[in-house]
Motif scaffolding. Sequence first.
Motif, PDB file in Angstrom:
ATOM      1  N   GLY A   1       7.626 -13.240  10.437  1.00 16.93           N
ATOM      2  CA  GLY A   1       6.582 -12.608   9.638  1.00 16.93           C
ATOM      3  C   GLY A   1       5.194 -12.654  10.238  1.00 16.93           C
ATOM      4  O   GLY A   1       4.230 -12.303   9.558  1.00 16.93           O
ATOM      5  N   THR A   2       5.073 -13.056  11.493  1.00 17.00           N
ATOM      6  CA  THR A   2       3.765 -13.048  12.152  1.00 17.00           C
ATOM      7  C   THR A   2       3.164 -11.647  12.093  1.00 17.00           C
ATOM      8  O   THR A   2       3.853 -10.662  12.353  1.00 17.00           O
ATOM      9  CB  THR A   2       3.900 -13.471  13.616  1.00 17.00           C
ATOM     10  N   THR A   3       1.900 -11.564  11.732  1.00 16.44           N
ATOM     11  CA  THR A   3       1.234 -10.270  11.634  1.00 16.44           C
ATOM     12  C   THR A   3      -0.005 -10.215  12.525  1.00 16.44           C
ATOM     13  O   THR A   3      -0.541 -11.249  12.949  1.00 16.44           O
ATOM     14  CB  THR A   3       0.801  -9.976  10.191  1.00 16.44           C
ATOM     15  N   ASP A   4      -0.448  -9.010  12.770  1.00 10.84           N
ATOM     16  CA  ASP A   4      -1.679  -8.795  13.516  1.00 10.84           C
ATOM     17  C   ASP A   4      -2.267  -7.453  13.100  1.00 10.84           C
ATOM     18  O   ASP A   4      -1.526  -6.568  12.634  1.00 10.84           O
ATOM     19  CB  ASP A   4      -1.420  -8.817  15.023  1.00 10.84           C
ATOM     20  N   TYR A   5      -3.580  -7.336  13.252  1.00  8.62           N
ATOM     21  CA  TYR A   5      -4.277  -6.148  12.798  1.00  8.62           C
ATOM     22  C   TYR A   5      -5.338  -5.711  13.809  1.00  8.62           C
ATOM     23  O   TYR A   5      -5.936  -6.538  14.503  1.00  8.62           O
ATOM     24  CB  TYR A   5      -4.976  -6.415  11.456  1.00  8.62           C
ATOM     25  N   ALA A   6      -5.582  -4.428  13.816  1.00  7.93           N
ATOM     26  CA  ALA A   6      -6.728  -3.927  14.556  1.00  7.93           C
ATOM     27  C   ALA A   6      -7.992  -4.337  13.805  1.00  7.93           C
ATOM     28  O   ALA A   6      -7.989  -4.442  12.573  1.00  7.93           O
ATOM     29  CB  ALA A   6      -6.659  -2.410  14.666  1.00  7.93           C
ATOM     30  N   ASP A   7      -9.064  -4.543  14.535  1.00  8.56           N
ATOM     31  CA  ASP A   7     -10.316  -4.954  13.903  1.00  8.56           C
ATOM     32  C   ASP A   7     -10.785  -3.939  12.863  1.00  8.56           C
ATOM     33  O   ASP A   7     -11.367  -4.310  11.839  1.00  8.56           O
ATOM     34  CB  ASP A   7     -11.405  -5.134  14.974  1.00  8.56           C
ATOM     35  N   SER A   8     -10.506  -2.669  13.112  1.00  8.51           N
ATOM     36  CA  SER A   8     -10.992  -1.612  12.232  1.00  8.51           C
ATOM     37  C   SER A   8     -10.346  -1.629  10.854  1.00  8.51           C
ATOM     38  O   SER A   8     -10.876  -1.036   9.911  1.00  8.51           O
ATOM     39  CB  SER A   8     -10.768  -0.246  12.883  1.00  8.51           C
ATOM     40  N   VAL A   9      -9.209  -2.292  10.722  1.00  8.33           N
ATOM     41  CA  VAL A   9      -8.518  -2.306   9.428  1.00  8.33           C
ATOM     42  C   VAL A   9      -8.357  -3.714   8.864  1.00  8.33           C
ATOM     43  O   VAL A   9      -7.908  -3.884   7.721  1.00  8.33           O
ATOM     44  CB  VAL A   9      -7.133  -1.636   9.534  1.00  8.33           C
ATOM     45  N   ASN A  10      -8.690  -4.713   9.641  1.00  2.00           N
ATOM     46  CA  ASN A  10      -8.519  -6.096   9.213  1.00  2.00           C
ATOM     47  C   ASN A  10      -9.306  -6.354   7.932  1.00  2.00           C
ATOM     48  O   ASN A  10     -10.489  -6.035   7.834  1.00  2.00           O
ATOM     49  CB  ASN A  10      -8.979  -7.036  10.320  1.00  2.00           C
ATOM     50  N   GLY A  11      -8.622  -6.901   6.952  1.00  2.00           N
ATOM     51  CA  GLY A  11      -9.252  -7.163   5.665  1.00  2.00           C
ATOM     52  C   GLY A  11      -9.078  -6.036   4.669  1.00  2.00           C
ATOM     53  O   GLY A  11      -9.313  -6.224   3.466  1.00  2.00           O
ATOM     54  N   ARG A  12      -8.687  -4.860   5.144  1.00  3.80           N
ATOM     55  CA  ARG A  12      -8.467  -3.718   4.243  1.00  3.80           C
ATOM     56  C   ARG A  12      -6.985  -3.347   4.164  1.00  3.80           C
ATOM     57  O   ARG A  12      -6.525  -2.865   3.132  1.00  3.80           O
ATOM     58  CB  ARG A  12      -9.263  -2.496   4.715  1.00  3.80           C
ATOM     59  N   PHE A  13      -6.269  -3.527   5.256  1.00  2.00           N
ATOM     60  CA  PHE A  13      -4.858  -3.181   5.307  1.00  2.00           C
ATOM     61  C   PHE A  13      -4.017  -4.457   5.359  1.00  2.00           C
ATOM     62  O   PHE A  13      -4.434  -5.460   5.941  1.00  2.00           O
ATOM     63  CB  PHE A  13      -4.554  -2.359   6.565  1.00  2.00           C
ATOM     64  N   THR A  14      -2.822  -4.374   4.767  1.00  2.00           N
ATOM     65  CA  THR A  14      -1.889  -5.488   4.810  1.00  2.00           C
ATOM     66  C   THR A  14      -0.505  -4.975   5.185  1.00  2.00           C
ATOM     67  O   THR A  14       0.022  -4.069   4.521  1.00  2.00           O
ATOM     68  CB  THR A  14      -1.807  -6.203   3.450  1.00  2.00           C
ATOM     69  N   ILE A  15       0.063  -5.563   6.229  1.00  2.00           N
ATOM     70  CA  ILE A  15       1.429  -5.206   6.630  1.00  2.00           C
ATOM     71  C   ILE A  15       2.379  -6.272   6.097  1.00  2.00           C
ATOM     72  O   ILE A  15       2.042  -7.470   6.087  1.00  2.00           O
ATOM     73  CB  ILE A  15       1.545  -5.064   8.163  1.00  2.00           C
ATOM     74  N   SER A  16       3.548  -5.833   5.640  1.00  2.00           N
ATOM     75  CA  SER A  16       4.508  -6.780   5.088  1.00  2.00           C
ATOM     76  C   SER A  16       5.916  -6.235   5.277  1.00  2.00           C
ATOM     77  O   SER A  16       6.101  -5.074   5.631  1.00  2.00           O
ATOM     78  CB  SER A  16       4.225  -7.019   3.603  1.00  2.00           C
ATOM     79  N   GLN A  17       6.885  -7.097   5.023  1.00  2.00           N
ATOM     80  CA  GLN A  17       8.283  -6.667   5.064  1.00  2.00           C
ATOM     81  C   GLN A  17       8.970  -7.161   3.808  1.00  2.00           C
ATOM     82  O   GLN A  17       8.590  -8.198   3.247  1.00  2.00           O
ATOM     83  CB  GLN A  17       8.986  -7.187   6.319  1.00  2.00           C
ATOM     84  N   ASP A  18       9.980  -6.449   3.384  1.00  2.00           N
ATOM     85  CA  ASP A  18      10.684  -6.861   2.176  1.00  2.00           C
ATOM     86  C   ASP A  18      11.635  -8.010   2.498  1.00  2.00           C
ATOM     87  O   ASP A  18      11.798  -8.398   3.655  1.00  2.00           O
ATOM     88  CB  ASP A  18      11.418  -5.672   1.563  1.00  2.00           C
ATOM     89  N   ASP A  19      12.218  -8.568   1.460  1.00  5.03           N
ATOM     90  CA  ASP A  19      13.076  -9.742   1.648  1.00  5.03           C
ATOM     91  C   ASP A  19      14.276  -9.434   2.549  1.00  5.03           C
ATOM     92  O   ASP A  19      14.736 -10.291   3.296  1.00  5.03           O
ATOM     93  CB  ASP A  19      13.564 -10.258   0.298  1.00  5.03           C
TER      94      ASP A  19
END
Length: 135
Positions: A56-74
Amino acid sequence: QVRLVESGGGSVQAGGSLRLSCAVSGYTLSTLCMGWFRQAPGAEREMVAAIYRGDGTTDYADSVNGRFTISQDDAKTTVSLQMSTLKPEDTAMYYCAATVGVVSGGICRMLFRNAERLSGTWGYWGQGTQVTVSS
């Protein structure tokens, strides 16, 4: 063969929210790195967010960090991108992408952050879904 199918795009006013989903099939191992990328007309493709299936490690571009959230279902067969506080500059075609055989979340992040130079490693792509944000 990995198959990716995106859904959830649409039009929204600035400040609004949208949720994109990417259904993943054809690969059941944990060694899967998933990413969202976007491309606006006349612009280069840019990375948005990534998630490693294994831990479940995630990473974001600076332009969306704090506004977008990536996730996966169970079941780890659907990857979602929750987009909030959308801006007109978020308008683009959004693509889900995958690369297999990735042995750690750290490598997934490296592949994501170096996607422009390592584009060949992202071997699987969805058809894309349009996101339009009006001011």
